[in-house]
Design a protein around this motif. Structure first.
Motif, short mmCIF file in Angstrom:
data_model
loop_
_atom_site.label_atom_id
_atom_site.label_comp_id
_atom_site.label_asym_id
_atom_site.label_seq_id
_atom_site.Cartn_x
_atom_site.Cartn_y
_atom_site.Cartn_z
N VAL A 120 0.89 -1.12 -0.22
CA VAL A 120 0.05 0.16 0.15
C VAL A 120 0.90 1.22 0.01
O VAL A 120 0.76 2.21 -0.74
CB VAL A 120 -0.91 -0.02 1.09
CG1 VAL A 120 -1.78 1.30 1.33
CG2 VAL A 120 -1.93 -1.18 1.04
N ALA A 121 2.03 1.26 0.81
CA ALA A 121 2.81 2.25 1.02
C ALA A 121 3.42 2.79 -0.24
O ALA A 121 3.42 3.90 -0.60
CB ALA A 121 3.78 2.05 2.07
N THR A 122 3.93 1.88 -0.99
CA THR A 122 4.52 2.07 -2.40
C THR A 122 3.54 2.48 -3.31
O THR A 122 3.92 3.53 -4.22
CB THR A 122 5.38 0.93 -2.95
OG1 THR A 122 4.80 -0.37 -2.61
CG2 THR A 122 6.53 0.78 -1.84
N THR A 123 2.47 1.86 -3.36
CA THR A 123 1.19 2.37 -4.31
C THR A 123 0.82 3.83 -4.08
O THR A 123 1.05 4.58 -5.23
CB THR A 123 -0.03 1.30 -4.23
OG1 THR A 123 0.48 0.11 -4.17
CG2 THR A 123 -1.01 1.52 -5.24
N VAL A 124 0.61 3.98 -3.05
CA VAL A 124 0.24 5.26 -2.72
C VAL A 124 1.14 6.48 -2.81
O VAL A 124 1.04 7.45 -3.21
CB VAL A 124 -0.46 5.48 -1.21
CG1 VAL A 124 -0.90 6.90 -0.90
CG2 VAL A 124 -1.68 4.54 -1.06
N TYR A 125 2.42 6.09 -2.28
CA TYR A 125 3.63 7.06 -2.52
C TYR A 125 3.95 7.43 -3.79
O TYR A 125 4.18 8.40 -4.42
CB TYR A 125 4.80 6.36 -1.90
CG TYR A 125 6.15 7.09 -1.85
CD1 TYR A 125 6.11 8.01 -0.77
CD2 TYR A 125 6.88 7.08 -2.91
CE1 TYR A 125 7.32 9.11 -0.85
CE2 TYR A 125 8.22 7.92 -2.95
CZ TYR A 125 8.36 9.16 -1.82
OH TYR A 125 9.41 9.80 -1.73
N SER A 126 3.85 6.41 -4.76
CA SER A 126 4.08 6.45 -6.15
C SER A 126 3.00 7.82 -6.60
O SER A 126 3.18 8.42 -7.67
CB SER A 126 4.09 5.40 -6.98
OG SER A 126 3.06 4.84 -7.19
N ARG A 127 1.83 7.57 -6.27
CA ARG A 127 0.82 8.34 -6.53
C ARG A 127 1.01 9.82 -6.30
O ARG A 127 1.05 10.96 -6.93
CB ARG A 127 -0.56 7.91 -5.95
CG ARG A 127 -1.67 9.01 -6.03
CD ARG A 127 -2.45 8.92 -7.52
NE ARG A 127 -3.46 9.93 -7.45
CZ ARG A 127 -4.23 10.26 -8.61
NH1 ARG A 127 -4.19 9.26 -9.65
NH2 ARG A 127 -5.14 11.16 -8.32
N PHE A 128 1.54 10.11 -4.67
CA PHE A 128 1.97 11.32 -4.13
C PHE A 128 2.97 11.89 -5.24
O PHE A 128 2.91 13.03 -5.30
CB PHE A 128 2.52 10.99 -2.85
CG PHE A 128 1.44 11.00 -1.84
CD1 PHE A 128 0.14 11.26 -2.10
CD2 PHE A 128 1.78 10.29 -0.67
CE1 PHE A 128 -0.77 11.32 -1.05
CE2 PHE A 128 0.75 9.96 0.32
CZ PHE A 128 -0.56 10.49 0.05
N HIS A 129 3.90 10.94 -5.55
CA HIS A 129 4.97 11.38 -6.25
C HIS A 129 4.51 12.03 -7.81
O HIS A 129 5.30 12.86 -8.34
CB HIS A 129 6.18 10.05 -6.63
CG HIS A 129 7.34 10.61 -6.33
ND1 HIS A 129 7.70 11.00 -5.03
CD2 HIS A 129 8.41 10.60 -7.30
CE1 HIS A 129 9.12 11.37 -5.32
NE2 HIS A 129 9.67 11.08 -6.53
N GLY A 130 3.38 11.28 -8.18
CA GLY A 130 3.14 11.85 -9.46
C GLY A 130 2.36 13.17 -9.18
O GLY A 130 2.35 14.08 -10.45
N PHE A 131 2.03 13.77 -8.26
CA PHE A 131 1.59 15.21 -8.31
C PHE A 131 2.54 15.98 -7.60
O PHE A 131 3.26 15.32 -6.86
CB PHE A 131 0.16 15.33 -7.69
CG PHE A 131 -0.21 15.00 -6.29
CD1 PHE A 131 -1.03 13.93 -6.04
CD2 PHE A 131 0.26 15.78 -5.20
CE1 PHE A 131 -1.20 13.33 -4.83
CE2 PHE A 131 0.10 15.36 -3.89
CZ PHE A 131 -0.77 14.07 -3.78
N GLN A 132 2.67 17.17 -8.08
CA GLN A 132 3.71 18.07 -7.51
C GLN A 132 3.72 18.42 -6.03
O GLN A 132 2.54 18.68 -5.44
CB GLN A 132 3.67 19.21 -8.32
CG GLN A 132 3.41 19.25 -9.89
CD GLN A 132 2.62 20.46 -10.26
OE1 GLN A 132 2.28 21.25 -9.75
NE2 GLN A 132 2.36 20.37 -11.76
N ARG A 133 4.67 18.45 -5.63
CA ARG A 133 4.86 18.94 -4.29
C ARG A 133 4.52 20.08 -3.94
O ARG A 133 3.78 20.37 -2.87
CB ARG A 133 6.34 19.00 -3.88
CG ARG A 133 6.80 18.50 -2.53
CD ARG A 133 8.30 18.81 -2.10
NE ARG A 133 8.31 19.46 -0.86
CZ ARG A 133 8.10 18.73 0.10
NH1 ARG A 133 7.84 17.36 0.14
NH2 ARG A 133 8.27 19.39 1.42
#
Lengths: 373, 255, 284
Positions: free
Chosen positions: B142-155
């Motif tokens: 879950v952490a990696t899936t969601v993290y990559s989604r976060f990574h997809g949108f800009q900080r």
């Protein structure tokens, strides 16, 4: 500047032991349009994020309306930012994006409706409230980002390279609109940019930065015409750097000097002393250029080159539209760029490669700096 | 490689992967107990499965544990992904590393280390221990899936929200959660199938009072095969496929 | 401000607690237990010793471990040989069919591996599909003994774990910049040269990850050995399970698990260095 809205006093910022900003002192007046200009990595974005509250300074003081804001998070500062890539919330409509800040401030719905409508009108986006950011063009997204920031009536609006993603024509248009917006709102704008034209076109004052330092602060005209050092001179447009030595003072602010192997007369407000090595800076449009044979023929022409007569050979011509650039090699081998206007009366260019030419400059247009290299 | 060769090769690999599964599916509808020959279409094995209370209760237990473990893992995994993306804190890289190690760890090592923990704490093995064990298994995914989604949108988007006056809870509530929702749901579905898929961790961390399907099948297969197991396998595959297709669709939406 | 930092502390604190209690401490217990001795009435005796690890390299256990490692290693190699070309085809396939092709790999990946093992039994058993087909074709007269052999276990491991090889390889192949391959062709390398000199080196981390995801579970999947290999326990996983459930020798089982963890650690290091090297080279 009696009441600065933002004041930085000897601000330092270190990242992992590296000095990102050193001894930055700066006052921003209420209602002023200020640009931070410099290449990437010069610290201009860090400075902006510091003001926005996204970074904290390692040492020094940052005052907002005279109050220190150290430790106050971005959500509590009367400062709003227009982010580089707009940072619009992709899951919200235009209206919800613009209303976000007002909702966070728990404003009443009626008030929100009114303020959002007003802000969208300001940026000419009335009627697009229900759109998603992804359905808008780049320029429209830019406007939403601006509306979203100004709707909160910040004391200062921070703009982080807001126009860099737009094409040339749109950029010009947005520059004018931003300037007009700033005048109507009468709040301070701080713009970060690496584009000298953009900074000059919009700003009241420009801050030129390099390597975390401020190199020069001044009006666009001051920066362009009286750069304090080679770096600033070079960054804000093309410049020719001639090397020379002062020989003697020949009058108030007038000096006789040897520049690139020729005897010249220089004007400078700076204190330079005989024997000192100097740079003589000249923008391409500051030069005067005539064919050697013409100068030899005409006594008046000869006299008009009384300050300097550098000899050179035309190497190449570059067509620029309204002007053309002439590349000239001086006798000692140095190459300079000269910008010439087309002669309205003649279809031909005045110069061709191989021509022997005399090079001078308009009196007082030269900038004399102490030798740096 | 010529085009045709490529397709033949890919076809052979798919055949290898799917032939046994297809055979099971066919047998689950074959009206004969032992013979391989086709004796006509029937649903009686499914009917029999429906009335096999021990098998059904094991299946329900599996679904229950999968649902609960997926929920717990999604909660923890989303939080872990959020803090790794949003905050800089001591041990952040270590957290990254540990999640990666957990993901790569062989099931049997996770199972045994957790079993030892439960033994040391004198916890009776059963629903709670199995739930925790499955959640531990799923959190890194879950952490990696969601993290990559976060990574997809800009900080910048999170900074923008703060700039507009949102505090950290409001950033989480109004920006992070809605934006990450597809990935969060996708992560939940992946966890759900991961939990259903597991044999080894269930084997070590559940007790006799709480039997789950893989263990039930395990003992049945060793004792001899009955056709209702075929039916059960088909049902389980169906659930997996639905969950998988759903999660793929959700995760894809970001484009 | 207060709310913000409290919210942040809550999130970071809960994640830390989770990781410490459910990952770090269990691994520590496992590690410590591997140095203890089994007790008669208690589960373990106090007193540290290396005897468990010494026992692991005693001839009887060691030959089991060696054959298990060999089996898992060959399974990983075969998965790589079968999986790489397949992943390559998958990565190259058109955008239209690729999602479907990928989904078809993921379904077995996510299907319960016991169910898949069971499905294999249907194929391999004496009156199973393979024997029936071969007999119907007249190729054999008597059913072949496929079940309960080492070959069956081997097929079972490859069958169950092949998707675990394909998916990381696919991810690595997708990440390869197609311009690099085109540049290789442009510079005169033929297909084979481009493949071995450009594509394969660029996907080394994927290859290591895939091998790790096949090799390590292949050591541990005791149920595959049980169901397909019969009574003889062949895998490290069977040994570990037996230590726990039959011999009640927890420290011994822990020692075997620690050994597997160390193997994983080494492979992770290899993976880490390979991808780091690749990244560093890509930077230059």
């Amino acid at each position: 500047m009696d009441k600065p809205v933002i004041e930085l006093i000897e601000v330092n910022k270190q990242y992992n032991g590296e000095q990102a900003l050193s001894d930055i002192s700066l006052r921003v007046a209420d209602g002023e349009f200020l640009s931070l200009l410099g290449p990437s990595g010069c610290g201009k974005t860090t400075l902006l994020r510091l003001i926005g509250g996204f970074e904290s300074c390692t040492s020094g003081t940052l005052l907002l309306d005279g109050m220190p804001v150290e430790g106050i998070p971005p959500e509590k500062r009367a400062v709003n930012t227009v982010f580089q890539n707009y940072a619009l919330f992709p899951h919200m409509s235009v209206f919800d994006n613009v209303a976000f800040g007002l909702r966070m401030a728990r404003k009443a719905q009626d008030e929100i409706n009114g303020l959002v409508a007003q802000a969208l009108k300001r940026v000419q986006l009335t009627g697009r409230e229900r759109r998603r950011p992804s359905e808008l063009s780049g320029g429209q997204q830019q406007r939403v980002a601006i509306a979203r920031a100004i709707v909160n009536q910040p004391r200062v609006l921070l703009l982080d390279e807001p126009l860099s993603a737009l094409d040339h024509r749109l950029r010009k248009q947005m520059q004018r609109e931003l300037k007009r917006l700033q005048r109507t709102l009468n709040i301070s704008f701080i713009l970060v940019t690496h584009d000298q034209d953009e900074a000059f076109a919009m700003s009241d004052r420009v801050v030129v930065m390099q390597g975390g330092h401020i190199e020069q602060i001044g009006t666009p005209m001051e920066i362009y015409e009286e750069p304090v050092n080679l770096y600033v001179a070079d960054f804000v447009g093309d410049i020719n750097v001639l090397d020379g030595v002062i020989e003697q003072q020949s009058g108030p602010q007038t000096f006789a000097a040897m520049v690139e192997g020729a005897q010249v007369s220089l004007r400078s407000k700076r204190n330079v002393t005989p024997g000192q090595r100097v740079h003589v800076l000249l923008r391409p449009e500051d030069f005067r250029l005539e064919l050697e044979q013409d100068v030899a023929k005409s006594r008046d022409l000869f006299a008009s080159f009384h300050q300097a007569k550098l000899k050179g050979t035309v190497q190449r011509l570059y067509y620029q539209g309204a002007t053309y650039d002439v590349e000239v090699t001086l006798e000692d081998g140095k190459t300079v760029q000269v910008t010439e206007f087309f002669d309205e009366d003649s279809e031909d260019l005045s110069f061709k490669p191989g021509d022997k030419v005399i090079l001078g400059w308009y009196e007082g247009w030269e900038v004399v700096l102490p030798y740096e290299k | 490689m010529s085009r045709r060769l490529k397709w033949i090769y890919a076809g052979l690999v798919y055949a290898f992967l799917y032939l046994p599964l297809v055979v099971v599916a066919i047998f689950s509808f074959n009206d004969s107990k032992y013979s391989l020959a086709w004796h006509g279409f029937t649903l009686r094995w499914y009917e029999k499965l429906w009335h096999n209370s021990s098998l059904m209760s094991a299946a329900l237990n599996s679904l229950l544990i999968a649902g609960c473990a997926a929920t717990l893992a999604t909660l923890m995994g989303t939080v872990a992904a959020f803090i790794m993306h949003q905050y800089r804190f001591p041990g952040r890289k270590l957290l990254f590393g540990s999640l990666f190690v957990m993901m790569m760890s062989p099931d049997i090592v996770i199972a045994i280390s957790l079993l030892l923990l439960f033994l040391a704490l004198h916890l009776p093995l059963g629903f709670p221990t199995l739930l925790v064990a499955h959640a531990v298994l799923c959190v890194p995914f879950v952490a990696t899936t969601v993290y990559s989604r976060f990574h997809g949108f800009q900080r910048d988007i999170l900074d923008a929200a703060k700039d507009l006056g949102a505090d950290e809870y409001q950033v989480f509530r109004f920006i992070v959660i809605p934006l990450a929702l597809p990935a969060v749901v996708g992560g939940w579905l992946l966890s759900f199938t991961l939990s259903l898929d597991d044999v080894i961790i269930s084997f070590f961390t559940t007790g006799p009072d709480f039997e789950v399907l893989p263990l039930r099948i395990y003992s049945m297969v060793r004792l001899g095969i009955k056709p209702d197991v075929n039916a059960l396998c088909v049902v389980m595959m169906g659930i997996t496929i639905v969950a998988l297709v759903l999660s793929r669709t959700l995760l894809k939406e970001k484009e | 401000m207060k709310n913000s930092s409290r919210f942040r502390q809550l999130l970071i604190g809960s994640t830390y607690t989770w990781m410490v209690v459910l990952a770090l401490i269990p691994y520590l217990i496992l590690f410590i237990a591997s140095f203890l001795l089994p007790g008669d009435d208690q589960l373990v005796q106090s007193g540290l010793s290396f005897s468990n690890y010494q026992h692991l390299i005693s001839p009887a256990v060691f030959s089991m471990a060696r054959s298990s490692i060999l089996l898992a290693g060959v399974a990983a190699l075969l998965c790589l040989l079968v999986g790489y070309p397949f992943a390559y085809i998958l990565a190259q396939s058109s955008a239209k069919v690729q999602p479907l092709m990928l989904l078809l790999v993921m379904i077995p990946f996510w299907t319960n591996s016991l169910i898949r093992t069971y499905a294999l039994v249907m194929m391999l058993k004496a009156n199973g599909v393979i024997n029936q087909v071969l007999m119907a074709l007249g190729l054999i007269e008597m059913p072949l003994q496929l079940m309960y052999t080492q070959t069956a276990v081997f097929i079972g491991l490859v069958y169950t774990l092949l998707p675990f090889m394909i998916l990381p390889l696919y991810a690595a192949l997708k990440a390869v910049d197609p311009r690099l391959v085109e540049a290789g062709r442009d510079l005169g390398a033929n297909w084979l040269n481009t493949f071995f000199r450009i594509t394969v080196p660029l996907t080394t981390p994927g290859i290591i990850a895939g091998c790790m995801l096949v090799f390590l579970p292949a050591l541990g999947m005791f149920y595959v050995a049980d169901v397909l290999g019969g009574a003889r326990s062949m895998l490290l996983g069977n040994y570990i399970r037996d230590q726990f459930l039959i011999y009640r020798n927890i420290p011994m089982g822990a020692a075997a698990s620690v050994t597997m963890t160390v193997a994983m650690g080494l492979m992770l290091l290899l993976y880490f260095f390979a991808s780091k090297r690749l990244n560093r080279e890509a930077m230059q």
